[in-house]
Design a protein around this motif. Structure first.
Motif, PDB file in Angstrom:
ATOM      1  N   ARG A 133     -30.689 -30.033 -57.123  1.00  0.00           N
ATOM      2  CA  ARG A 133     -30.241 -29.652 -55.789  1.00  0.00           C
ATOM      3  C   ARG A 133     -30.927 -30.483 -54.704  1.00  0.00           C
ATOM      4  N   ASP A 134     -32.088 -31.037 -55.031  1.00  0.00           N
ATOM      5  CA  ASP A 134     -32.830 -31.888 -54.108  1.00  0.00           C
ATOM      6  C   ASP A 134     -33.409 -33.040 -54.923  1.00  0.00           C
ATOM      7  N   ARG A 136     -35.658 -35.044 -54.394  1.00  0.00           N
ATOM      8  CA  ARG A 136     -37.111 -35.205 -54.312  1.00  0.00           C
ATOM      9  C   ARG A 136     -37.846 -34.449 -55.403  1.00  0.00           C
ATOM     10  N   THR A 137     -37.187 -33.445 -56.005  1.00  0.00           N
ATOM     11  CA  THR A 137     -37.839 -32.712 -57.090  1.00  0.00           C
ATOM     12  C   THR A 137     -38.038 -33.581 -58.324  1.00  0.00           C
ATOM     13  N   ARG A 435     -26.059 -37.172 -54.728  1.00  0.00           N
ATOM     14  CA  ARG A 435     -27.077 -36.253 -54.231  1.00  0.00           C
ATOM     15  C   ARG A 435     -27.907 -36.898 -53.123  1.00  0.00           C
ATOM     16  N   ALA A 439     -28.034 -35.918 -48.975  1.00  0.00           N
ATOM     17  CA  ALA A 439     -29.252 -35.716 -48.184  1.00  0.00           C
ATOM     18  C   ALA A 439     -29.288 -36.647 -46.979  1.00  0.00           C
TER      19      ALA A 439
END
Length: 466
Positions: A133-134, A136-137, A435, A439
């Motif tokens: 979902r992000d 950066r994870t 994704r 963002a």
């Protein structure tokens, strides 16, 4: 009240326009693929069949699912990425079906298998958007993912059930299907490289020696470059795969340059790879065979040089506008549905059609780089750059192989070529790009207004009476 609310457009308006743009472009891709399939059927004197209808319906349903997934999970994503992928994947399906119709003495059903792999790829695409979902994870697990990528690279070397194809040992054979772990390893290595470079960027860009007008890094900081060189040379030597070696090293080198903006890294990287490749050439006979066939394929026109020679003949026969879709002889090129499928398009669509396909790839690369520029975090910038560069480099390696610019490689054309591993890995790659682009385009959350102070807390003001 109505007049005051007019200047503030609803936040969903730009998002809705993006969805409509993506939907219209997907509709154009569906029309393009349908017309191409009907053209192939007519050129081969084949009637409209149930299989053909299944291909069209499957294509529409699967990309409809992908569109809905983007609308729900990444509503601000770039609207051009998925349609470009759909056009490429659809044209690949058309050519694979065309090769099925003219298989030399064999009954093949590769197009049906390709649709099944497309379904798996779309499932992986949706799953990636759902899990990540992000973006950066991913940096939290970068070392684990990097180690997993290295394990996937060496699996075909150490496992007894590995299989060599085209002289390269890249495949693992299972009772049900074959898989190429290196296709997934490249994505994991890109994630690790992006995270590592972000954590060390200041060290790479500020410390070093200045010589002859060029900033050179310290010897202790050469670890990433030496690691990339070692991985590339090991893949080149142990798996006899020049394509994957070039892809991994060039992608990591490009990311290193994007992170540091130092030309010295590029010069040292190219020098290291050239020295390693020359050394491997003199040490290993199979590399000498590859290079000798590349330099003079006519020395073995019915053997090792057959594929590249027929590829060159197909491109020459295509000329500027091609022989016409379904009217050439692409099945004369061995294994043309894999890494030489661009030669088939070059014959039947000519230079003009091949250029259009290359432009579709360049659109994906450009929009990926644009997402990297727009995203705010450094990890996302390097991740998008690495994913976009790997598509560009892979396209260069494939085009170089079919035109004899560089030695033949085992790489496939993303989304065009037949195969499950490549299709599955590239859909995961596109999901990550979408994704990042989501963002980059997502508007900032509106700031909440500070609560009004109570009247008792307001400062006392002296008002002068006139």
């Amino acid at each position: 009240m109505t007049a005051s609310s007019t200047p503030h457009a609803p936040p969903t308006a730009p998002k809705a326009r993006r969805h409509r743009t993506e939907l219209w472009l997907l509709g154009f891709a569906v029309v393009l693929v349908t017309v191409a399939l009907l053209t192939v059927q007519a050129a081969q004197d084949q009637p409209f069949s149930w299989d053909l209808l299944q291909y069209i319906l499957g294509f529409v349903v699967l990309f409809g699912i992908a569109h809905v997934a983007i609308r729900v999970l990444a509503p601000y994503a770039d609207p051009l990425l998925l349609p470009a992928v759909a056009a490429l994947n659809g044209l690949g399906l058309v050519m694979i079906h065309r090769l099925d119709l003219t298989a030399r003495g064999e009954v093949t059903n590769l197009a049906t298998s390709q649709v099944m792999w497309l379904a798996v790829g779309i499932a992986a695409f949706v799953g990636t958007l759902w899990i990540v979902r992000d973006h950066r994870t991913l940096s939290r697990y970068s070392y684990t993912l990097g180690l997993l990528g290295l394990v996937l690279l060496i699996l075909p070397i150490v496992l007894p059930n590995s299989e060599a194809r085209g002289g390269a040992k890249l495949w693992i054979q299972t009772p049900f299907f074959s898989i190429q772990p290196g296709e997934f390893a490249k994505i994991l290595i890109i994630i690790f490289t992006a995270s590592f470079l972000v954590s060390r960027r200041d060290l790479f860009t500020t410390v070093g020696k200045h010589f002859a007008g060029i900033d050179f890094p310290r010897g202790r900081d050469l670890g990433p470059l030496l690691a990339a060189w070692a991985i590339a040379i090991c893949v080149l030597v142990l798996e006899t795969d020049l394509g994957s070696s070039l892809l991994i090293f060039a992608t990591m080198l490009a990311m290193l340059y994007v992170a540091t903006e130092r030309v010295s890294w590029m010069l040292m990287g190219l020098s290291l790879f050239a020295a390693g490749a020359v050394a491997a050439y003199f040490l290993f006979g199979h590399l000498q065979d590859r290079v000798s066939i590349w330099l003079d394929p006519f020395q073995s026109p019915d053997g090792a040089g057959l594929q590249i020679l027929r590829s060159l003949f197909a491109l020459a026969a295509g000329g500027l506008f091609g022989t016409g879709l379904g009217s050439g002889y692409p099945s004369q090129v061995p294994e043309i549905h894999n890494d030489f499928i661009l030669a088939a398009f070059g014959e039947e669509l000519g230079l003009v059609g091949l250029t259009a396909i290359v432009l579709l790839y360049l659109m994906i690369v450009m929009r990926g780089l644009r997402a990297g520029i727009g995203v705010r975090d450094s990890f996302g910038k390097l991740l998008a750059a690495g994913l976009a560069f790997t598509i560009a480099i892979q396209l260069f390696v494939v085009l170089g192989g079919i035109s004899k610019l560089i030695p033949m490689t085992g790489l496939t054309s993303p989304f065009l070529s037949y195969g499950g591993s490549s299709l599955l890995a590239n859909y995961i790659l596109i999901a990550l790009l979408i994704r990042v682009s989501n963002a980059a385009r997502e508007p900032d959350a509106p700031k909440k207004a500070a609560p009004a102070a109570p009247v008792s807390a307001l400062p006392t003001q002296v008002v002068k009476h006139s």
